[in-house]
Design an enzyme around this catalytic site. Structure first.
Site, PDB file in Angstrom:
ATOM      1  N   GLU A  25      45.516  44.718  29.873  1.00 57.01           N
ATOM      2  CA  GLU A  25      46.261  43.639  29.480  1.00 57.01           C
ATOM      3  C   GLU A  25      46.306  43.745  27.602  1.00 57.01           C
ATOM      4  O   GLU A  25      47.171  42.920  27.141  1.00 57.01           O
ATOM      5  CB  GLU A  25      45.790  42.911  30.534  1.00 57.01           C
ATOM      6  CG  GLU A  25      46.365  42.038  31.764  1.00 57.01           C
ATOM      7  CD  GLU A  25      45.398  43.524  32.662  1.00 57.01           C
ATOM      8  OE1 GLU A  25      44.348  44.477  32.503  1.00 57.01           O
ATOM      9  OE2 GLU A  25      45.401  43.422  33.968  1.00 57.01           O
TER      10      GLU A  25
ATOM     11  N   HIS B 113      43.098  35.216  41.741  1.00 52.59           N
ATOM     12  CA  HIS B 113      44.310  35.332  41.810  1.00 52.59           C
ATOM     13  C   HIS B 113      45.319  33.502  41.965  1.00 52.59           C
ATOM     14  O   HIS B 113      46.353  34.216  41.821  1.00 52.59           O
ATOM     15  CB  HIS B 113      45.096  36.158  42.614  1.00 52.59           C
ATOM     16  CG  HIS B 113      44.893  37.582  42.180  1.00 52.59           C
ATOM     17  ND1 HIS B 113      43.608  38.413  43.066  1.00 52.59           N
ATOM     18  CD2 HIS B 113      45.395  39.028  42.104  1.00 52.59           C
ATOM     19  CE1 HIS B 113      44.014  39.660  42.363  1.00 52.59           C
ATOM     20  NE2 HIS B 113      45.243  39.702  41.967  1.00 52.59           N
TER      21      HIS B 113
END
Lengths: 336, 329
Positions: free
Chosen positions: B63, B132
């Site tokens: 990321e 999440h």
């Protein structure tokens, strides 16, 4: 003095003088910065490049004006070697509006669009993904340009180092990674922070061509950088140089240097890039003491001019505090 | 009357991505599984075949690396759209977003703008548990140098991307994970791009201002509908932009209704709801006829079981209760 093992740099007198002049300029500029720090003209963090001059100077010889540079918070030398005006760099450290970054960045954040000089990144490892992206843009646009990314060996412990090397290799990007291994990440010796202190092997693990270089020898650095840049321009993907070097001064002006022996510093000083190169040039008869004297005079003048420029430069008005947060025409914050 | 059509939030995003790729050669999409997989939420399904691997660029699970590469590519003349799978994963890229993208223009004295668009999913409601499901929009909305938007409607999902790409500065687009399957009506054709600055009045009313954004908008509208059956007339504001906040629209509404309820899926402590509440107190204090109410997530990592997940996040019932509290009914 040994030169690079394959590609010998043909060292003409003019070029030798140029290399020496640039290294002496950085050395004297940094000494002046230390003095101005004590005089409280420069504040904040100040990281000096003294002892490491051969790296920036040698590598820059291999780069053209269209190539990009990403550097770290120890970047005065890179900025000078890249050709940024000394006065603007000094004014930046004074925090003045005429500084390279309008005084907003200071010593650690020197930027210059004219020279494709992308800072001045004070997050260790943070510049590597940026360099990968600049190279990706070049590749996607079909530009035959190189992005040169400088960082210290401390960055090798950061995740961003590994992510960036992987991306550059995976996507075959024109990045020249220059690891300036000065042995210490602030006060932590390489052996105390890396399971494998051979940094060039990290690059090899990502299938990137790498080479370890004597970073105290400007001629060797230039030769290695030219080999690397030639390969990158020929489309051979990224390249990695580990330049073994040493900083003679403390990490920053706040560092008491409790982590290394004075004897070690003295040992490295004896093979310092300026003294070694100038003595070698004198021995071979390529230059004479009068040449060095003349360089010193010119450099002294350049630095005097830079300091005068910084002293006389204006402060940014406080009314402009929030400029350059967003690109104008800025959608202003509704209220402060 | 111009023709309209119905499509999902996901299709709206895909259509916006496709249009952006067609209109501007500098635009490319980069992220985990955006190519062969078609996007974790299938937003880029089919785009690889149409635009090729260079422009629909699958990135490794890095990321920080690929977000930073997006920033560098933006500096280098491209117009990258970086997709991060969820806001939770974006924390691995926070260094690049906050320390680089947001600072570069200022730190360089105005020399380098970063025209990057970063899209990511956010929010709870799909039983994906505590890594999440979080709503961390306010972390990004805290940072000068970023623009943060949250499309809550299909029209905004279709329209915000192109406008964001025209912005010379970093724009973060938050897509609520529960919205991808939602359907909405938009114009059949024409120019879809829309402003990123203004909050929208999603429902006008006289009695209470309900201020919300993203996945909470539909719940808030449902609450307003239920309250309308009892004769309580709510105005619903969809913030759309989380940084900067459209204070003018908020204050105009609160000055009219004299009551405010803020619905925010972020945790209450240090929330956007807290910021909006403070601004109302600063700018519309003397208009208020009741204390401001906040409906936020409970102070708990989002749990997996459905009943607990619901209990942790704003729901129609809790919004209705908060509105009644401001009216003491």
């Amino acid at each position: 003095m040994a030169t690079g093992n394959e590609t010998k740099v043909h060292l003409a007198r003019e070029h030798a003088l140029e290399l020496l002049q640039q290294m002496i300029l950085i050395r004297r500029f940094e000494e002046k910065c230390a003095e101005l720090y004590s005089a409280e003209k420069i504040r904040g963090f100040l990281h000096l490049y003294i002892g490491e001059e051969a790296n920036a100077v040698g590598v820059m010889q291999a780069l053209g004006p269209d190539d990009a540079i990403v550097a770290t918070y120890r970047e005065h030398g890179h900025a000078l070697a890249r050709g940024l005006p000394a006065g603007e760099i000094m004014a930046e450290m004074f925090g003045k509006a005429s500084g390279s970054s309008r005084g907003r960045g200071g010593s650690m954040h020197i930027f210059d669009a004219r020279h494709r000089f992308y800072g001045g990144n004070a997050i260790v490892g943070g510049g590597l993904p940026l360099a990968v992206g600049l190279a990706l843009a070049d590749k996607m646009q079909g530009n035959n340009r190189v992005t040169c990314c400088f960082f210290g060996e401390g960055a090798a412990a950061e995740g961003e180092f590994h992510e960036a090397l992987n991306l550059a290799s995976l996507w075959d990007l024109p990045v020249l990674f220059i690891c300036e291994n000065n042995g210490y990440a602030m006060g932590t010796a390489l052996e105390r922070s890396e399971s494998n202190p051979d940094i060039s092997q990290h690059a090899a693990a990502y299938s990137i061509a790498s080479e370890a270089v004597d970073g105290m020898n400007v001629v060797e650095v230039e030769a290695a950088a030219r080999r690397a840049v030639d390969a990158i321009r020929a489309g051979k993907g990224p390249w990695f140089l580990e330049n073994k070097t040493y900083r003679f001064r403390a990490h920053s002006m706040f560092d008491a240097e409790l982590y290394r022996d004075k004897a070690e510093v003295e040992k490295w000083k004896k093979i310092g890039p300026v003294i070694r190169f100038s003595e070698w040039l004198l021995e071979t008869g390529m230059i004479h003491q009068t040449d060095i004297d003349s360089i010193e005079r010119e450099v002294a003048q350049t630095i005097d001019d830079a300091v005068a420029f910084a002293e006389q430069a204006p402060w940014e008005p406080v009314e402009d505090l929030t400029r350059d947060v967003m690109t104008p025409p800025a959608r202003e914050e509704v209220r402060p | 009357m111009s023709k309209t059509r119905t499509l999902t939030y996901r299709d709206a995003i895909r259509e916006a991505l496709r249009e952006a790729m067609q209109r501007d050669d500098r635009v490319f999409l980069m992220g985990e599984d955006v190519g062969r997989y078609g996007g974790a939420y299938a937003c880029s399904k089919g785009l690889l075949e149409e635009f090729g691997e260079a422009r629909i660029r699958d990135a490794p699970l890095s990321e920080s690396g690929f977000t930073g590469a997006g920033i560098g590519a933006a500096l280098g003349g491209m117009r990258p759209i970086v997709e991060i799978m969820t806001v939770n994963f974006s924390l691995l890229a926070l260094d690049q977003i906050v320390n680089t993208a947001a600072t570069l223009r200022h730190m360089s004295g105005g020399q380098f703008s970063v025209p990057i668009v970063i899209r990511m999913a956010t929010g709870a409601g799909r039983q994906l548990a505590a890594q999440h499901s979080h709503s961390l929009e306010c972390w990004f909305a805290h940072v000068p140098g970023l623009r943060v938007v949250a499309p809550a409607t299909v029209a905004d999902a279709r329209g915000m991307l192109w406008t964001a790409l025209q912005d010379p500065d970093p724009v973060i687009i938050f897509e609520h994970a529960t919205l991808y399957n939602e359907e909405g009506e938009i114009a059949a054709e024409g120019e879809f791009s829309c402003d990123l600055d203004k909050a929208a009045i999603s429902r006008s009313g006289r009695d209470v201002s309900l201020i919300t954004y993203s996945g909470s908008l539909s719940k808030t509208l449902d609450a307003a509908q239920r309250l309308a059956e009892d004769g309580i007339d709510c105005e619903v504001i969809d913030l759309r932009s989380l940084r900067p906040l459209d204070d003018a629209t908020i204050m105009k509404s609160v000055n009219k209704t004299t009551r405010a309820v803020i619905v925010d899926e972020g945790w209450r402590s240090g929330s956007l709801a807290g910021e909006i509440s403070a601004r109302i107190v600063e700018q519309a204090f003397y208009s208020l006829d009741a204390p401001i109410e906040r409906v936020c997530s409970e102070e708990v990592p989002i749990p997996y079981p459905s009943h607990l997940e619901k209990a942790a996040t704003p729901q129609v019932e809790s919004i209705v209760a908060a509105v009644r509290k401001t009216l003491r009914t």
